[in-house]
Design a protein around this motif. Structure first.
Motif, PDB file in Angstrom:
ATOM      1  N   LEU A 142       0.826  -1.206   0.000  1.00  0.00           N
ATOM      2  CA  LEU A 142       0.000   0.000   0.000  1.00  0.00           C
ATOM      3  C   LEU A 142       0.864   1.261   0.000  1.00  0.00           C
ATOM      4  CD1 LEU A 142      -2.734  -1.166   2.529  1.00  0.00           C
ATOM      5  CD2 LEU A 142      -2.991  -0.912   0.055  1.00  0.00           C
ATOM      6  N   LEU A 143       1.967   1.226   0.734  1.00  0.00           N
ATOM      7  CA  LEU A 143       2.874   2.378   0.765  1.00  0.00           C
ATOM      8  C   LEU A 143       3.464   2.670  -0.609  1.00  0.00           C
ATOM      9  CD1 LEU A 143       4.960   2.217   4.074  1.00  0.00           C
ATOM     10  CD2 LEU A 143       3.529   4.110   3.258  1.00  0.00           C
ATOM     11  N   GLN A 144       3.732   1.638  -1.384  1.00  0.00           N
ATOM     12  CA  GLN A 144       4.253   1.848  -2.732  1.00  0.00           C
ATOM     13  C   GLN A 144       3.298   2.702  -3.552  1.00  0.00           C
ATOM     14  OE1 GLN A 144       5.022  -2.059  -4.342  1.00  0.00           O
ATOM     15  NE2 GLN A 144       6.901  -2.349  -3.141  1.00  0.00           N
ATOM     16  N   SER A 145       2.015   2.418  -3.444  1.00  0.00           N
ATOM     17  CA  SER A 145       1.020   3.193  -4.178  1.00  0.00           C
ATOM     18  C   SER A 145       0.939   4.623  -3.664  1.00  0.00           C
ATOM     19  CB  SER A 145      -0.357   2.533  -4.072  1.00  0.00           C
ATOM     20  OG  SER A 145      -0.371   1.280  -4.717  1.00  0.00           O
ATOM     21  N   VAL A 146       0.932   4.781  -2.346  1.00  0.00           N
ATOM     22  CA  VAL A 146       0.833   6.118  -1.755  1.00  0.00           C
ATOM     23  C   VAL A 146       2.007   6.984  -2.188  1.00  0.00           C
ATOM     24  CG1 VAL A 146       0.867   7.415   0.415  1.00  0.00           C
ATOM     25  CG2 VAL A 146      -0.544   5.363   0.219  1.00  0.00           C
ATOM     26  N   ILE A 147       3.225   6.433  -2.097  1.00  0.00           N
ATOM     27  CA  ILE A 147       4.418   7.193  -2.487  1.00  0.00           C
ATOM     28  C   ILE A 147       4.373   7.530  -3.971  1.00  0.00           C
ATOM     29  CG2 ILE A 147       6.929   7.088  -2.732  1.00  0.00           C
ATOM     30  CD1 ILE A 147       6.946   5.296  -0.213  1.00  0.00           C
ATOM     31  N   ALA A 148       3.993   6.568  -4.800  1.00  0.00           N
ATOM     32  CA  ALA A 148       3.997   6.781  -6.247  1.00  0.00           C
ATOM     33  C   ALA A 148       2.976   7.829  -6.673  1.00  0.00           C
ATOM     34  CB  ALA A 148       3.737   5.462  -6.971  1.00  0.00           C
ATOM     35  N   VAL A 149       1.774   7.787  -6.124  1.00  0.00           N
ATOM     36  CA  VAL A 149       0.774   8.779  -6.541  1.00  0.00           C
ATOM     37  C   VAL A 149       1.161  10.171  -6.059  1.00  0.00           C
ATOM     38  CG1 VAL A 149      -1.067   7.054  -6.656  1.00  0.00           C
ATOM     39  CG2 VAL A 149      -0.768   8.390  -4.561  1.00  0.00           C
ATOM     40  N   ILE A 150       1.821  10.263  -4.915  1.00  0.00           N
ATOM     41  CA  ILE A 150       2.305  11.571  -4.464  1.00  0.00           C
ATOM     42  C   ILE A 150       3.364  12.100  -5.429  1.00  0.00           C
ATOM     43  CG2 ILE A 150       3.658  12.744  -2.667  1.00  0.00           C
ATOM     44  CD1 ILE A 150       2.206  10.988  -0.609  1.00  0.00           C
ATOM     45  N   LEU A 151       4.211  11.227  -5.935  1.00  0.00           N
ATOM     46  CA  LEU A 151       5.233  11.637  -6.883  1.00  0.00           C
ATOM     47  C   LEU A 151       4.637  12.047  -8.231  1.00  0.00           C
ATOM     48  CD1 LEU A 151       8.065   8.981  -6.362  1.00  0.00           C
ATOM     49  CD2 LEU A 151       8.176  11.418  -5.814  1.00  0.00           C
ATOM     50  N   PHE A 152       3.675  11.265  -8.732  1.00  0.00           N
ATOM     51  CA  PHE A 152       3.258  11.426 -10.122  1.00  0.00           C
ATOM     52  C   PHE A 152       1.943  12.179 -10.322  1.00  0.00           C
ATOM     53  CE2 PHE A 152       6.011   7.606 -10.230  1.00  0.00           C
ATOM     54  CZ  PHE A 152       6.967   8.091 -11.111  1.00  0.00           C
ATOM     55  N   PHE A 153       1.029  12.136  -9.390  1.00  0.00           N
ATOM     56  CA  PHE A 153      -0.274  12.741  -9.615  1.00  0.00           C
ATOM     57  C   PHE A 153      -0.245  14.245  -9.341  1.00  0.00           C
ATOM     58  CE2 PHE A 153      -3.119   8.724  -9.057  1.00  0.00           C
ATOM     59  CZ  PHE A 153      -2.410   8.093 -10.062  1.00  0.00           C
ATOM     60  N   LEU A 187       4.540  14.625 -11.568  1.00  0.00           N
ATOM     61  CA  LEU A 187       5.525  14.134 -12.534  1.00  0.00           C
ATOM     62  C   LEU A 187       4.921  13.181 -13.564  1.00  0.00           C
ATOM     63  CD1 LEU A 187       8.533  13.446 -10.127  1.00  0.00           C
ATOM     64  CD2 LEU A 187       8.159  15.435 -11.603  1.00  0.00           C
ATOM     65  N   PHE A 188       3.626  13.004 -13.536  1.00  0.00           N
ATOM     66  CA  PHE A 188       2.958  12.070 -14.439  1.00  0.00           C
ATOM     67  C   PHE A 188       3.263  12.413 -15.898  1.00  0.00           C
ATOM     68  CE2 PHE A 188      -0.540  10.136 -16.741  1.00  0.00           C
ATOM     69  CZ  PHE A 188      -0.750   8.948 -16.063  1.00  0.00           C
ATOM     70  N   GLY A 189       3.692  11.382 -16.655  1.00  0.00           N
ATOM     71  CA  GLY A 189       3.951  11.571 -18.074  1.00  0.00           C
ATOM     72  C   GLY A 189       5.291  12.190 -18.410  1.00  0.00           C
ATOM     73  N   SER A 190       6.091  12.511 -17.399  1.00  0.00           N
ATOM     74  CA  SER A 190       7.365  13.178 -17.665  1.00  0.00           C
ATOM     75  C   SER A 190       8.571  12.320 -17.298  1.00  0.00           C
ATOM     76  CB  SER A 190       7.435  14.502 -16.888  1.00  0.00           C
ATOM     77  OG  SER A 190       7.365  14.271 -15.489  1.00  0.00           O
ATOM     78  N   VAL A 191       8.337  11.058 -16.942  1.00  0.00           N
ATOM     79  CA  VAL A 191       9.415  10.165 -16.510  1.00  0.00           C
ATOM     80  C   VAL A 191       9.488   8.976 -17.463  1.00  0.00           C
ATOM     81  CG1 VAL A 191      10.235   8.663 -14.652  1.00  0.00           C
ATOM     82  CG2 VAL A 191       9.178  10.853 -14.096  1.00  0.00           C
ATOM     83  N   GLY A 192      10.657   8.714 -18.011  1.00  0.00           N
ATOM     84  CA  GLY A 192      10.843   7.603 -18.928  1.00  0.00           C
ATOM     85  C   GLY A 192      10.992   6.280 -18.206  1.00  0.00           C
ATOM     86  N   ALA A 193      11.152   5.216 -18.987  1.00  0.00           N
ATOM     87  CA  ALA A 193      11.212   3.872 -18.410  1.00  0.00           C
ATOM     88  C   ALA A 193      12.433   3.688 -17.510  1.00  0.00           C
ATOM     89  CB  ALA A 193      11.226   2.828 -19.529  1.00  0.00           C
ATOM     90  N   PHE A 194      13.589   4.203 -17.927  1.00  0.00           N
ATOM     91  CA  PHE A 194      14.794   4.026 -17.133  1.00  0.00           C
ATOM     92  C   PHE A 194      14.720   4.825 -15.832  1.00  0.00           C
ATOM     93  CE2 PHE A 194      19.249   5.182 -16.082  1.00  0.00           C
ATOM     94  CZ  PHE A 194      19.719   3.905 -15.820  1.00  0.00           C
ATOM     95  N   ALA A 195      14.279   6.075 -15.932  1.00  0.00           N
ATOM     96  CA  ALA A 195      14.122   6.886 -14.725  1.00  0.00           C
ATOM     97  C   ALA A 195      13.072   6.289 -13.805  1.00  0.00           C
ATOM     98  CB  ALA A 195      13.748   8.323 -15.102  1.00  0.00           C
TER      99      ALA A 195
END
Length: 402
Positions: free
Chosen positions: A337-348, A354-362
């Motif tokens: 669950l923490l993985q989702s919380v951290i990721a949505v804070i980063l990208f949403f 940052l949504f849509g601005s990070v490539g596969a390697f990054a």
């Protein structure tokens, strides 16, 4: 008699290590969907980037699709089926109603999964696990032979069914891929980028409900059948004692490593060839066949990973690396669950956008960074507590009426 959580002597550390490893793979696989519009994957449901992208992004995408995608959710599923058996047996030994207790666990998982799916991120698996878990109860008293037969049949059946379903869908899309449909698709992608990267919580929630959540809920029965097949393989291993007494089953583990290895590698290579248009097959057809094929290829390579890990850890003293993986695995629900919380804070948009601005390697480096934080956090937490916070809440709910 109250059923308490497993103590250190009752736990099988190898399971915690594999569970922690599975969480790393799940995060790496999910990263593409945390940072990319789901609508962009519609029709073909591809995780890869085009092969004309930068060398680092292409390499990262190939690595994820070859070694990660479709391998680690099955690993988590295998451990869920095995964990069900271990939980049920502990309850039976203590003369408690194992089915009733497990049903309570599933109700909790269903509720948490629904909250996660609706309010946080659309890629939730807990809701599907709970649905499949209720079906798993039907097999608890069946013989290992019957359980294994059902598990293999479900996996094979889902491979065929998904391949046929997506082939038909992709054929229809391909035949209709005219100017208007392409414009609508492109407009939808652009809108998804805007909303997910700039929108507030409510706007993103409404967008996800309209484009993702209800579609996922409608597909849950199909997904649950696929998950159930892997659950049953784990239940089979539990009944046969493969993890409880590794020494007695070393030859079985070696055979599994060999045959899951060569078959998984061959089928995965074919999956990659179809997915990346390396083979002389129309892309819409190759995409569909590849997805169906990975329903079998993924679990086979997963079984190779698991058997290799079991044999490597057998009679081996825990080191820093294995202890760290085990710490993450002991807090699997909390960390998932923490993985989702951290990721949505980063990208949403209501976070860092940052949504849509990070490539596969990054994205892969980001996933590794998050996981390192989880290793550190898990080890620190378990120095003071026996379980993660969500695990403790889950236990309290499960045992509250015993």
């Amino acid at each position: 008699m109250k059923l308490e959580p497993s103590t250190g002597t009752e736990r099988i550390m190898t399971l915690d290590v594999i569970r922690g490893f599975a969480l790393l793979g799940i995060l790496l696989a999910n990263m593409a969907f945390f940072k990319t519009p789901a609508i962009q994957e519609s029709g073909f449901f591809m995780n890869s980037v085009p092969l004309d992208g930068g060398v680092w992004d292409v390499s990262a995408s190939l690595f994820i699709d070859t070694f990660i995608l479709g391998k680690f959710y099955p690993m988590f599923s295998l451990l869920f089926g095995l964990g069900f058996y271990l939980f049920y047996e502990r309850a039976r030994v203590r003369e408690l109603d194992g089915k009733k207790l497990f049903q309570r666990r599933l109700v909790f998982l269903l509720s948490i999964g629904l909250i996660h799916l609706v309010l946080i991120w659309s890629g939730d698996i807990l809701f599907t696990y709970a649905i499949a878990g209720f079906a798993l109860l039907l097999f608890v008293n069946r013989t290992p032979k019957v359980i294994l037969a059902w598990g293999i049949s479900l996996i094979a059946g889902m491979t065929l069914l998904l391949g046929l379903f997506v082939t038909g869908g992709n054929f229809v899309l391909q035949s209709k891929m005219g100017g208007s449909l392409q414009e609508e698709t492109q407009t939808g992608i652009e809108e998804a980028y805007r909303v997910m990267s700039e929108g507030g919580f409510i706007e993103i929630l409404l967008h996800r409900l309209d484009n993702e959540v209800f579609l996922i809920l409608s597909n849950s029965p199909f997904s649950a059948l696929n998950v159930l097949g892997i659950f049953l393989i784990g239940l089979y291993m539990g009944k046969k004692g493969w993890f409880r007494d590794v020494e007695a089953h070393v030859s079985n583990w070696k055979k599994l490593r060999l045959h899951a290895g060569w078959s998984g590698i061959i089928l995965t290579a074919l999956f990659i060839g179809l997915t990346y248009d390396f083979l002389p097959v129309p892309y819409w057809l190759g995409s569909a066949l590849g997805q169906g094929l990975n329903i079998t290829a993924g679990p086979l390579l997963m079984l190779f990973y698991v058997s290799a890990a079991v044999l490597y850890l057998h009679n081996k003293q825990p080191g820093f690396f294995t202890v760290s993986l085990a710490a993450v695995g002991r807090m699997a629900l909390t960390n998932y669950l923490l993985q989702s919380v951290i990721a949505v804070i980063l990208f949403f948009g209501y976070g860092f956008g940052l949504f849509g601005s990070v490539g596969a390697f990054a994205g892969m480096l980001t996933a590794l960074g998050i996981y390192v934080l989880q290793v550190v956090g898990s080890r620190m937490w378990l120095q003071h507590f026996r379980q993660g916070p969500m695990e403790a809440l889950w236990r309290k709910w499960t045992y509250s009426r015993t």
